[in-house]
Enzyme design. Structure first.
Site, PDB file in Angstrom:
ATOM      1  N   CYS A   1      -1.934   4.306   0.957  1.00 32.43           N
ATOM      2  CA  CYS A   1      -2.098   4.179  -0.055  1.00 32.43           C
ATOM      3  C   CYS A   1      -3.935   4.025  -0.233  1.00 32.43           C
ATOM      4  CB  CYS A   1      -1.763   3.871  -1.540  1.00 32.43           C
ATOM      5  SG  CYS A   1      -2.116   4.411  -2.919  1.00 32.43           S
TER       6      CYS A   1
ATOM      7  N   CYS B   1      -4.118   2.082  -3.001  1.00 29.04           N
ATOM      8  CA  CYS B   1      -3.851   0.890  -3.665  1.00 29.04           C
ATOM      9  C   CYS B   1      -4.203  -0.490  -3.010  1.00 29.04           C
ATOM     10  CB  CYS B   1      -2.394   0.964  -3.345  1.00 29.04           C
ATOM     11  SG  CYS B   1      -1.417   2.770  -3.993  1.00 29.04           S
ATOM     12  N   ASP B   2      -4.895   0.037  -2.257  1.00 30.63           N
ATOM     13  CA  ASP B   2      -4.617  -1.252  -0.572  1.00 30.63           C
ATOM     14  C   ASP B   2      -6.434  -1.558   0.104  1.00 30.63           C
ATOM     15  OD1 ASP B   2      -2.158  -1.793  -1.137  1.00 30.63           O
ATOM     16  OD2 ASP B   2      -1.773  -0.517   0.316  1.00 30.63           O
TER      17      ASP B   2
END
Ligand code: NAP
Length: 314
Positions: free
Chosen positions: A143, A146-147
Site C-alpha cells: 500500500c 499507507c507506507d
C-alpha cells in the site's frame, strides 16, 4: 477469516446482515435501510474497505476528486442515516443451511437473519518469493498511500502492471527519488489514462519482461533480484523498498463448500447478485464479474438489497 467496526447492543436478529463495510456493503445497507429493513454491517477495523488505501478517487460519478477514507466515512454516515447499525468483529463461520441464516462472530455473537449480503472484498495477492514474508513491513509493502512516506527521497521498486500498480507508482513518484516498475510483460494492463500519466513522469522507470525472484537485505530491504524472462539474465536492483501491486484474491474462504465459487474463488451470483443459496447475496470485489470498481460495488449493493426487500419482505 476477515475483520469486519463498531458498537455493542448487537441484537440476535436482523432482517439483513451485511458482511463487510466496503462500498458494496455500505450501499446495500443504505438501500436496506431505505426499504424499512433492520440491517447490521459487520465491518473491519476501519470503515471503507479498500477505499481506505486510495489517496485520491477520481472516477466516482459526480465526485470529481475525493480522498478514499473520506468517501468511506461519507458512505457509512449515509447508511447510518437510514438506520443501519455497524459492528466491528471477525466473521468466523456462517450457516446458510436453513431459511434463517446464521452469522457467527469471533466475539461470541451469533446473528440470525433472513438475508445475508456478502461484501467481504479482496486482499492483496502475494508474490510468494523468498524475502517477501521476512521483509513485510521492513521495506516490503502492499500500500503506497499507507507506507510511501517512509521512502521520501529514496529509490524504490514496484511490481505489477495494472491500474493499482500505476496508481501507486504515480503516488510514489511525488514522494520518492525514483520508482522502478517491474512488469512481467512489455505492455501494461492499466487503463490508457493511467499509463500515459506514468510514462510522462521522468522519475518512473520501467523494467520490462521481468519477474522478481528474491528480496534481499539485512534489517530492511536492500536489493531486489529480477530475472529477465527473454534472456534469463538476473539483475540486482538496489532499492530501499518494494511495493507489490499484482492484483487481488477474493476473501471467500469461509464460504467454500457453502456457496458456488468460480475457479479463482470469487462468489458466483445471478444478475440480482443472489448466490446459489436463496437469501444469500454477494456484491463488490468478492463477486465473480468483470469490472471491479467502487461504482460497480455500490451499484451491486443497491441491486442486492432492493431484490432482497422485494423477494423476502415484499
Ligand atoms: P489487475 O488488474 O489484476 O493487475 C495485476 C497486475 O499484476 C497485472 O499487470 C499482472 O500482470 C500482474 N501480476 C499478476 N500476478 C503477478 C505475479 N505473480 N507476478 C508478477 N506480476 C503479476 O489488478 P489491480 O491492478 O490490483 O486491479 C484490480 C481491479 O481493481 C481491476 O479491475 C482494476 O481496474 C481495479 N482498479 C481500478 C483503479 C482505478 O480505476 N483507478 C485503481 C485500482 C484498481 P499481467 O498484466 O501480465 O497479467
Amino acid at each position: 477469516m476477515f475483520f469486519v467496526g463498531g458498537e455493542s447492543n448487537v441484537r440476535d436478529y436482523y432482517d439483513v446482515v451485511v458482511i463487510g463495510g466496503g462500498p458494496g456493503g455500505m450501499s446495500a445497507a443504505l438501500y436496506a435501510g431505505r426499504a424499512g429493513l433492520s440491517c447490521i454491517v459487520i465491518e473491519g477495523n476501519s470503515t471503507g474497505g479498500q477505499m481506505n488505501e486510495a489517496d485520491v478517487i477520481e472516477n466516482y460519478p459526480g465526485i470529481e476528486e475525493i480522498k478514499g477514507p473520506v468517501l468511506g466515512e461519507k458512505m457509512r454516515r449515509h447508511a447510518e442515516k437510514f438506520g443501519a447499525q455497524f459492528h466491528t468483529a471477525t466473521v468466523v463461520d456462517v450457516d446458510f443451511s436453513g431459511q434463517m441464516k446464521r452469522t457467527i462472530l469471533d466475539d461470541g455473537k451469533i446473528i440470525s437473519s433472513e438475508v445475508v449480503i456478502i461484501s467481504t472484498g479482496a486482499s492483496h495477492r502475494k508474490l510468494n518469493v523468498p524475502g517477501e514474508m521476512e521483509f513485510s513491513g521492513k521495506g516490503v509493502s502492499y500500500c503506497a498511500t499507507c507506507d510511501g512516506h517512509f521512502f521520501k527521497g529514496k529509490k524504490v521498486a514496484l511490481v505489477g502492471g495494472g491500474d493499482t500498480a500505476m496508481t501507486e507508482a504515480l503516488y510514489l513518484a511525488n514522494l520518492v527519488r525514483e520508482v522502478l516498475v517491474i512488469h512481467r510483460r512489455d505492455k501494461l494492463r492499466a487503463t490508457k489514462v493511467l499509463q500515459e500519466r506514468a510514462f510522462s513522469k521522468p522519475n518512473i522507470k520501467f523494467v520490462w519482461d521481468s519477474i522478481v525472484r528474491e528480496i534481499r537485505g539485512n534489517e530492511k530491504v536492500e536489493k531486489v533480484v529480477v530475472e529477465n524472462k527473454r534472456t534469463g539474465e538476473k539483475t540486482e536492483l538496489e532499492v530501499s523498498g518494494l511495493f507489490i501491486a499484482i492484483g487481488i484474491v477474493p476473501n471467500s474462504e469461509i464460504f467454500r463448500g457453502k456457496l458456488h465459487l468460480d475457479s479463482q474463488g470469487y462468489v458466483v451470483t445471478d444478475e440480482n447478485m443472489e448466490t446459489n443459496v436463496r437469501g444469500v447475496y454477494a456484491v463488490g470485489d468478492v463477486r465473480s464479474k468483470g469490472l471491479r470498481q467502487i461504482v460497480t460495488a455500490a451499484a451491486e449493493g443497491a441491486v442486492a438489497a432492493s431484490h432482497a426487500a422485494e423477494t423476502y419482505f415484499g
